[in-house]
Design an enzyme around this catalytic site. Structure first.
Site, mmCIF file in Angstrom:
data_model
loop_
_atom_site.group_PDB
_atom_site.id
_atom_site.type_symbol
_atom_site.label_atom_id
_atom_site.label_comp_id
_atom_site.label_asym_id
_atom_site.label_seq_id
_atom_site.Cartn_x
_atom_site.Cartn_y
_atom_site.Cartn_z
ATOM 1 N N LYS A 45 0.861 -1.190 0.000
ATOM 2 C CA LYS A 45 0.000 0.000 0.000
ATOM 3 C C LYS A 45 0.889 1.229 0.000
ATOM 4 O O LYS A 45 2.015 1.182 0.483
ATOM 5 C CB LYS A 45 -0.863 0.010 1.264
ATOM 6 C CG LYS A 45 -2.081 0.895 1.162
ATOM 7 C CD LYS A 45 -3.212 0.172 0.448
ATOM 8 C CE LYS A 45 -4.430 1.030 0.250
ATOM 9 N NZ LYS A 45 -5.578 0.234 -0.206
ATOM 10 N N ASP A 76 -6.967 4.503 -4.449
ATOM 11 C CA ASP A 76 -7.626 4.318 -3.148
ATOM 12 C C ASP A 76 -8.234 5.687 -2.829
ATOM 13 O O ASP A 76 -8.485 6.477 -3.757
ATOM 14 C CB ASP A 76 -6.604 3.877 -2.077
ATOM 15 C CG ASP A 76 -7.268 3.382 -0.786
ATOM 16 O OD1 ASP A 76 -7.719 2.231 -0.742
ATOM 17 O OD2 ASP A 76 -7.356 4.159 0.188
HETATM 18 P P1 NDP Z 1 -12.911 7.982 -2.496
HETATM 19 O O1 NDP Z 1 -11.836 8.963 -2.280
HETATM 20 O O2 NDP Z 1 -13.469 7.785 -3.847
HETATM 21 O O3 NDP Z 1 -14.138 8.295 -1.521
HETATM 22 C C1 NDP Z 1 -13.981 8.339 -0.145
HETATM 23 C C2 NDP Z 1 -15.310 8.689 0.487
HETATM 24 O O4 NDP Z 1 -15.210 8.546 1.902
HETATM 25 C C3 NDP Z 1 -15.729 10.127 0.234
HETATM 26 O O5 NDP Z 1 -17.108 10.212 0.268
HETATM 27 C C4 NDP Z 1 -15.107 10.844 1.433
HETATM 28 O O6 NDP Z 1 -15.747 12.073 1.748
HETATM 29 C C5 NDP Z 1 -15.306 9.825 2.521
HETATM 30 N N1 NDP Z 1 -14.207 9.945 3.505
HETATM 31 C C6 NDP Z 1 -12.881 9.780 3.276
HETATM 32 N N2 NDP Z 1 -12.160 9.995 4.383
HETATM 33 C C7 NDP Z 1 -13.058 10.283 5.323
HETATM 34 C C8 NDP Z 1 -12.941 10.599 6.698
HETATM 35 N N3 NDP Z 1 -11.750 10.668 7.312
HETATM 36 N N4 NDP Z 1 -14.089 10.836 7.370
HETATM 37 C C9 NDP Z 1 -15.299 10.757 6.742
HETATM 38 N N5 NDP Z 1 -15.473 10.464 5.448
HETATM 39 C C10 NDP Z 1 -14.371 10.240 4.754
HETATM 40 O O7 NDP Z 1 -12.333 6.605 -1.900
HETATM 41 P P2 NDP Z 1 -12.823 5.114 -2.186
HETATM 42 O O8 NDP Z 1 -14.284 5.063 -2.365
HETATM 43 O O9 NDP Z 1 -11.949 4.551 -3.231
HETATM 44 O O10 NDP Z 1 -12.417 4.391 -0.819
HETATM 45 C C11 NDP Z 1 -13.301 4.258 0.299
HETATM 46 C C12 NDP Z 1 -12.836 3.130 1.190
HETATM 47 O O11 NDP Z 1 -12.816 1.912 0.436
HETATM 48 C C13 NDP Z 1 -11.427 3.274 1.765
HETATM 49 O O12 NDP Z 1 -11.389 2.659 3.032
HETATM 50 C C14 NDP Z 1 -10.581 2.473 0.789
HETATM 51 O O13 NDP Z 1 -9.374 2.036 1.366
HETATM 52 C C15 NDP Z 1 -11.520 1.310 0.514
HETATM 53 N N6 NDP Z 1 -11.281 0.535 -0.699
HETATM 54 C C16 NDP Z 1 -11.170 1.145 -1.915
HETATM 55 C C17 NDP Z 1 -10.972 0.372 -3.049
HETATM 56 C C18 NDP Z 1 -10.914 0.977 -4.420
HETATM 57 O O14 NDP Z 1 -10.775 0.221 -5.370
HETATM 58 N N7 NDP Z 1 -11.024 2.285 -4.574
HETATM 59 C C19 NDP Z 1 -10.827 -1.091 -2.962
HETATM 60 C C20 NDP Z 1 -11.048 -1.619 -1.651
HETATM 61 C C21 NDP Z 1 -11.243 -0.830 -0.566
HETATM 62 P P3 NDP Z 1 -15.233 13.449 1.086
HETATM 63 O O15 NDP Z 1 -15.758 13.451 -0.311
HETATM 64 O O16 NDP Z 1 -15.821 14.485 1.965
HETATM 65 O O17 NDP Z 1 -13.735 13.405 1.151
HETATM 66 O O1 2IT Z 2 -7.897 -1.459 -0.723
HETATM 67 C C1 2IT Z 2 -7.845 -1.935 -1.874
HETATM 68 O O2 2IT Z 2 -8.024 -3.139 -2.085
HETATM 69 C C2 2IT Z 2 -7.618 -1.018 -2.996
HETATM 70 N N1 2IT Z 2 -7.523 0.183 -2.791
HETATM 71 C C3 2IT Z 2 -7.476 -1.557 -4.391
HETATM 72 C C4 2IT Z 2 -6.084 -2.034 -4.626
HETATM 73 C C5 2IT Z 2 -5.753 -2.430 -6.041
HETATM 74 O O3 2IT Z 2 -4.568 -2.730 -6.258
HETATM 75 O O4 2IT Z 2 -6.622 -2.476 -6.909
#
Ligand code: NDP
Ligand code: 2IT
Length: 454
Positions: A134, A174
């Protein structure tokens, strides 16, 4: 004072946890993630003592490599800004390090380490040939212009490029990193290496080597996982009330799939607050505000009109639902939130985000017999589809949306079954936390045992 919410740990594993706590002082998220896995491994080493030989579990808890670097860049006011960049290459027993890059002001080495640790077991669960890693930075993209984002991504990659590669380490997106940032980083990597090495990053744009369905994969995958859990109990999404936290990449596509499967989503959020729409969330409006305009979720209410409201700050988990999908960030769902959800009749909680539920919240769900899916299983669809993107890049191919999504569906169903069967095998039927931790661990551990002490 003794924390009464903590479960006892096997006597052979306690010293390992003590070392993790001591060696990584001041990194509570990593402690939390390590403790949760070690809690599950007692049953494995009772049955298979060989897994506790040769300091195997100690080695699994120690990242193979941790890189921390300076990221200088120039903002639109001609001021020099300095951020800190990270890449934690946790475990390469099953394949090249693989895992996302996060840009958020809260990023520090402990957060990246917990994410890399979780990623190792998650990637193992997918059954794909990928190790765990990561990365990220404490850079805050909010309010920055496209040019500032580009200059930051370029500077970040000028250092990162020497540590990654198709066969070495393959980052993706992420929090705060999507197709725009991956494009800027890929461009700089290509220029520095003078190679079109498509497989070095995933989550790329479709025109230069990205995979169809990668954008949707994490959210879709989480909902497929929940469907398997519901089906096992003889039910499905039909008409069920769902609440999703966040409104980013994972949340948006989780909502999309819940709607496609007949559920109703009544609330979602961002870091400023949450919206409730009893008529059902208008997903196109959320996409317009968050994906296109990069705005605030509060704007939804102004534009949607009657029947909905915005709650500044507060907890989205106060909204009653049967299915809760935390898809925002770590430790966003507390013990108090868990209590409210249980009182309001929740039947399933599945982590679309990484570790969004505190340990005390998870314990409450498990005690109350709520079906609970841990992130390393439920959100594995994103990285699994990244591995499918690597597969397409390696064969210079590009699959249809339908083919890619059907592979994702199959992978999520396999992950569900393997967690479920492993929990039964270890006398904990229905315990997806235990099943996921053990099934992921065994794959990584078997590969490490075969390779000797390295
Ligand atoms: P994005 O940046 O697209 O969206 C994040 C969302 O969560 C936004 O709505 C944001 O609000 C909110 N957010 C982020 N930080 C905080 C915080 N500290 N407090 C409250 N709300 C918060 O990220 P993703 O959707 O990609 O990721 C979301 C989660 O999913 C994370 O935990 C990530 O690690 C996990 N994840 C992501 C994957 C991927 O492929 N993208 C794969 C697997 C897991 P705001 O718009 O106000 O910032
Ligand atoms: O938390 C996760 O699994 C991710 N942000 C996606 C990682 C990836 O390599 O697609």
């Amino acid at each position: 004072m003794k924390d009464l919410t903590l479960k006892p740990i096997h006597e052979k594993l306690q010293p390992i946890l003590d070392t993790v706590l001591h060696r990584n002082a001041g990194e509570p998220e990593f402690h939390q993630a390590a403790r949760e896995v070690l809690e599950s491994l007692g049953r494995v080493i009772n049955r298979h003592p060989e897994y506790s030989e040769d300091a195997l579990i100690q080695r699994i808890c120690e990242p193979e490599r941790q890189i921390i670097f300076r990221v200088p860049w120039i903002d639109d006011n001609d001021q020099v800004q300095i951020n800190r960049g990270f890449r934690v290459q946790f475990n390469s027993a099953l394949g090249p390090y693989k895992g996302g890059i996060r840009f958020h002001p809260s990023v520090n080495v402990g957060i990246i380490k917990f994410l890399g640790f979780e990623q190792t077991f998650k990637n193992a669960l997918t059954g794909m040939p990928i190790g765990g890693g990561k990365g990220g930075s404490d850079f805050d993209p909010k309010g920055r212009s496209d040019r500032e984002i580009m200059r930051f991504c370029q500077s970040f990659m000028i250092e990162l490029h020497r540590h990654i590669g198709e066969y070495v380490d393959v980052p993706a997106g992420d929090v705060g990193v999507g197709a725009r940032e991956i494009g800027f980083m890929f461009g700089m990597y290509k220029r520095l290496n003078n190679r079109f090495e498509a497989g070095v990053l995933t989550g790329k744009g479709l025109v230069y080597g990205g995979s169809r369905a990668r954008k949707e994969a994490t959210g879709f995958g989480t909902v497929y996982f929940v469907r398997s859990m519901l089906n096992r109990k003889g039910t499905d999404f039909d008409g069920k009330r769902c609440v999703v936290s966040g409104s980013g990449n994972v949340a948006i596509y989780a909502i999309e799939k819940v709607l496609a499967l007949g559920g109703k989503v009544v609330a979602c959020s961002d870091s400023g607050g949450y919206i409730v729409d009893e008529n059902g969330i208008d997903l196109e409006l959320v996409k317009q505000i968050k994906e296109v305009e990069r705005g605030r979720i509060s704007q939804y209410v102004e534009r949607r009109g009657d029947g909905c409201h915005y709650v500044k700050s507060g907890s989205v988990w106060d909204v009653p639902c049967e299915i809760a999908l935390p898809c925002a960030t770590q430790n966003e769902l507390t013990a108090a939130d868990a209590k409210t959800l249980i009182e309001n009749g929740v039947i399933v909680v599945a982590e679309g985000a990484n570790m969004p539920c505190t340990s005390a919240a998870v314990q409450q769900f498990r005690k109350a017999g709520i079906m609970f899916a841990p992130g390393k299983a439920a959100n594995a669809g994103g990285v699994a589809t990244s591995a499918l993107e690597m597969q397409q890049n390696a064969s210079r191919d590009s699959w249809s949306f339908a083919k890619t999504e059907s592979r994702l569906e199959e992978i999520m169903s396999n992950i569900h079954d393997s967690c479920h069967e492993t929990a039964e095998e270890y006398s904990a039927p229905g315990d997806y936390v235990l099943g996921a931790n053990i099934a992921g661990f065994v794959r990584v551990a078997d590969a490490m045992r075969a390779m000797g002490v390295i």
